[in-house]
Design a protein around this motif. Structure first.
Motif, mmCIF file in Angstrom:
data_model
loop_
_atom_site.group_PDB
_atom_site.id
_atom_site.type_symbol
_atom_site.label_atom_id
_atom_site.label_comp_id
_atom_site.label_asym_id
_atom_site.label_seq_id
_atom_site.Cartn_x
_atom_site.Cartn_y
_atom_site.Cartn_z
ATOM 1 N N GLY A 1 65.114 48.227 -20.164
ATOM 2 C CA GLY A 1 66.174 49.212 -19.942
ATOM 3 C C GLY A 1 66.299 49.553 -18.479
ATOM 4 O O GLY A 1 67.228 49.111 -17.807
ATOM 5 N N SER A 2 65.367 50.338 -17.957
ATOM 6 C CA SER A 2 65.361 50.665 -16.526
ATOM 7 C C SER A 2 64.104 50.091 -15.896
ATOM 8 O O SER A 2 63.097 49.842 -16.566
ATOM 9 N N ASP B 1 68.513 46.628 -9.615
ATOM 10 C CA ASP B 1 68.538 47.410 -10.848
ATOM 11 C C ASP B 1 69.968 47.778 -11.209
ATOM 12 O O ASP B 1 70.836 47.919 -10.350
ATOM 13 N N ARG B 2 70.220 47.912 -12.489
ATOM 14 C CA ARG B 2 71.569 48.266 -12.950
ATOM 15 C C ARG B 2 71.877 49.731 -12.628
ATOM 16 O O ARG B 2 71.038 50.605 -12.790
ATOM 17 N N ASN B 3 73.088 49.966 -12.174
ATOM 18 C CA ASN B 3 73.571 51.332 -12.020
ATOM 19 C C ASN B 3 74.039 51.806 -13.391
ATOM 20 O O ASN B 3 74.854 51.134 -14.031
ATOM 21 N N PRO B 4 73.560 52.962 -13.877
ATOM 22 C CA PRO B 4 74.002 53.430 -15.200
ATOM 23 C C PRO B 4 75.502 53.702 -15.272
ATOM 24 O O PRO B 4 76.081 53.708 -16.361
ATOM 25 N N GLN B 5 76.097 53.959 -14.108
ATOM 26 C CA GLN B 5 77.514 54.319 -13.992
ATOM 27 C C GLN B 5 77.798 55.724 -14.518
ATOM 28 O O GLN B 5 78.923 56.178 -14.529
ATOM 29 N N THR B 6 76.725 56.392 -14.907
ATOM 30 C CA THR B 6 76.705 57.829 -15.122
ATOM 31 C C THR B 6 75.765 58.408 -14.080
ATOM 32 O O THR B 6 74.637 57.910 -13.942
ATOM 33 N N LYS C 1 67.913 56.956 -18.749
ATOM 34 C CA LYS C 1 67.680 56.710 -20.167
ATOM 35 C C LYS C 1 68.763 55.779 -20.707
ATOM 36 O O LYS C 1 69.842 55.649 -20.126
ATOM 37 N N PRO C 2 68.496 55.118 -21.831
ATOM 38 C CA PRO C 2 69.494 54.184 -22.387
ATOM 39 C C PRO C 2 70.877 54.804 -22.548
ATOM 40 O O PRO C 2 71.893 54.138 -22.351
ATOM 41 N N ARG C 3 70.949 56.099 -22.935
ATOM 42 C CA ARG C 3 72.241 56.741 -23.156
ATOM 43 C C ARG C 3 73.054 56.889 -21.874
ATOM 44 O O ARG C 3 74.278 57.107 -21.914
ATOM 45 N N ASP C 4 72.392 56.793 -20.712
ATOM 46 C CA ASP C 4 73.083 56.964 -19.432
ATOM 47 C C ASP C 4 73.902 55.747 -19.029
ATOM 48 O O ASP C 4 74.801 55.854 -18.189
ATOM 49 N N TYR C 5 73.618 54.574 -19.610
ATOM 50 C CA TYR C 5 74.277 53.335 -19.219
ATOM 51 C C TYR C 5 75.586 53.190 -19.990
ATOM 52 O O TYR C 5 75.582 53.044 -21.218
#
Length: 617
Positions: free
Chosen positions: A237-238, A576-581, A590-594
């Motif tokens: 995830g992160s 690393d991926r930006n959650p975009q949130t 957290k997973p919900r942020d992506y």
């Protein structure tokens, strides 16, 4: 080497006699010392001297990579063979008659003390002790000139990557015997654009190096649960969660990174270019950078920019920009990945630039080395310049246009956008999958020259292409991105690539037909648009201006080629991926942020996106 002794005494005797004969036949002497520093800690140091050396200068490298290994890479009675390998420009060292000294830094391999990654300056808020890499360099040089009878008392420091960092640190308070420094692909600023971050986006590959960094012999390996790095990072995830699962979160330097995601005092106070800019320029230095350096592409030109204005004589600061990947200058430089230069560029540089530069400053030999020696890709020729960027460089705006067009004339009138959906669940990769864990550098080292057609085919990558060029376009310097874009999220990454598109058919090299060669590529984390030292959320669905530099380039887009620009919002799993949130700390996302986000890049009107190119004649 471990010997299994048997009752066959005669065999043992033969072995001893053979080894003795090798030693007597060798054209070098090898000595090992533990040199005391001012605080009593002893640093393991290997000295390799040409047989019969007298009044010889010293070339010193201070390293975390194992001094024993670097000075005995092969069992041989030939000094050049003994030294061939990482960070030893063996041909220059041996032909120049230098005494080669390699030392383990604190806490590594044979040295005492504790290891601190890119140890901050002594007395700073992040190092309350009285020692750092600068003081250790000083104490080492002081010992060498007093205890190595064969030296003439002149010392040069040289090193690549981390060893480039220690080379630069020797300049902070240089010993009087230090006469020259050659930092190559040096680690300079871990946040702005070297190993750890690029403009706030974290380079996830670093987790493996950080994971084992506190071990004395770098032997603690990071555990990958897949042969494809993509899978390992996606499953976690992160990157923060991956660190927790692997135990990397127990490593102090990892905790430092997580605690300092922005460009705060922790990073600014350790930026070597800033440190050297605040001190007198006392020692001649030649900074060597690689134009396709996949690890430390920021540092070389950053140090040059910091030091060159201090060179009032014009004889102390030199720069090399070579057509290489990281640490490539001491190996065969005939190609990078699929791109061939027509000759061994690294050997040419060592013979015609490095060797005479060292000989001039350490042995008083004449030299004819230009202040800047820069390889121009496209023409595939070395250029001698007085400064970087060259004085002849002007600027030209290269505009992103509707319908995927690209050109030097803006599209007037109403604002128009080019749109795409960025989905963290399906990020754009930096090289085609599988992204191998064990590739012996074959995929990693040349990745900055990877054909970009795999990215251009994706719907979440905007591609803008010029008409076929009827005349050459030459650039030399730092392209500046001025991107106007909006996102439906509250944070976003922006990746911009400047690419040379080869003709549809290349008769003399069919494999290069249509090749999309990256010339300069970079990422910017949107949360730092207003301030690099303070993250702030982006206003959703509002066009905002982002301005950032691409790495320096020295390239000719030849007639018959086209210029391309690609824009995307992920570059995985390197970054690393930006959650975009917007979240306060992406390491803790957290997973919900992506979330998916709609990205709109302005391509027409008064705020049209463009790249300011440093164009030369």
């Amino acid at each position: 080497m471990t010997f299994a002794w048997t009752a066959l005494g005669r065999c043992a005797l033969v072995a001893v006699l053979f080894i003795s004969s090798l030693a007597s036949a060798a054209n070098y002497d090898r000595r090992v010392f533990d040199i005391p520093m001012r605080d009593g800690v002893k640093l393991h140091t290997v000295i390799v001297l040409p047989k019969g050396a007298k009044h010889a200068p010293i070339l010193l490298t201070r390293t975390p990579y194992n001094a024993e290994w670097m000075t005995k890479q092969k069992e041989s009675n030939d000094m050049r063979v003994l030294l061939e390998g990482f960070d030893n420009a063996a041909d220059v060292i041996v032909e120049g008659g230098y005494i080669r000294v390699v030392q383990d830094i604190r806490g590594k391999h044979g040295s005492g003390g504790d290891f601190v990654m890119t140890r901050p300056l002594a007395g700073s808020p992040f190092n309350r002790t009285s020692v750092d890499e600068s003081t250790d360099a000083y104490d080492t040089i002081d010992w060498l000139v007093k205890h190595v009878a064969e030296t003439d008392g002149k010392v040069g420091v040289i090193g690549i990557s981390y060893n480039g960092f220690t080379t630069l640190m020797a300049l902070v308070n240089p010993h009087p015997a230090l006469k020259v420094a050659v930092p190559m692909d040096p680690m300079v600023d871990g946040w702005r654009g070297d190993d750890w971050f690029h403009n706030g986006a974290f380079r996830q590959y670093a987790i493996a190096a950080i994971h084992g960094s506190e071990s004395r012999d770098n032997s603690i390996e990071f555990s990958w649960d897949s042969a494809d790095r993509y899978e390992t990072f996606m499953r976690a995830g992160s990157v923060g969660e991956l660190a927790r699962r692997r135990g990397t979160d127990k490593v102090q330097y990892w905790r430092n990174i997580v605690e300092h995601p922005a460009y705060d005092e922790f990073w600014q106070s350790q930026a070597v270019d800033r440190i050297l800019a605040s001190r007198p320029l006392q020692v001649p230095v030649m900074i060597s950078g690689s134009l396709w350096d996949q690890e430390d592409i920021y540092g070389a030109t950053a140090v040059y920019k910091a030091l060159e204005p201090k060179d009032d004589t014009g004889k102390k600061v030199y720069l090399t920009l070579g057509p290489w990947h990281h640490a490539h200058a001491i190996f065969d430089g005939s190609s990078v990945g699929n791109i061939r230069w027509g000759h061994d560029t690294a050997k040419w540089w060592r013979q015609n630039v490095l060797a005479p530069f060292l000989a001039h400053h350490l042995k008083g030999a004449p030299m004819d080395v230009a202040p800047v020696t820069a390889f121009q890709s496209g023409s595939n020729e070395w250029r001698r310049l007085e400064q970087w960027p060259p004085a002849s460089a002007n600027t030209a705006k290269l505009y992103l246009k509707p319908e995927g067009e690209l050109g030097f004339d803006a599209v007037p009138g109403a604002t128009q956008t080019a749109d795409y959906i960025s989905d963290p669940a399906d990020p754009v990769t930096f090289v085609p999958r599988p992204i191998r864990v064990d590739d012996n550098g074959e995929q990693w080292e040349p990745w900055l020259t990877t054909d970009q057609r795999s990215s251009a085919a994706r719907p979440d990558v905007l591609t803008f292409t010029s008409q076929v060029l009827d005349k050459a376009v030459s650039i030399a310097g730092e392209p500046i991105v001025r991107l106007t874009a909006s996102t439906s999220g509250t944070d976003s990454d922006w990746v911009v690539k400047l690419i040379d598109v080869y003709p549809d058919r290349v008769a003399d090299d069919p494999a290069m037909s249509g090749y999309q060669l990256p010339i300069a590529m970079e990422i910017f984390r949107g949360r730092y648009r207003q301030s690099l030292s303070q993250a702030t959320p982006l206003e959703s669905n509002v066009p905002l201006r982002y301005e950032f530099a691409l790495p320096d380039a020295n390239h000719v887009f030849r007639p018959g080629h086209r210029i391309m620009v690609q824009v995307q919002s992920s570059w995985f799993p390197l970054y690393d991926r930006n959650p975009q949130t917007f979240v306060p700390n992406i390491f803790l996302a957290k997973p919900r942020d992506y979330v998916k986000a709609t990205q709109k890049v302005v391509v027409a009107g008064p705020d049209a996106s463009h790249i300011v190119l440093p164009v030369t004649q």
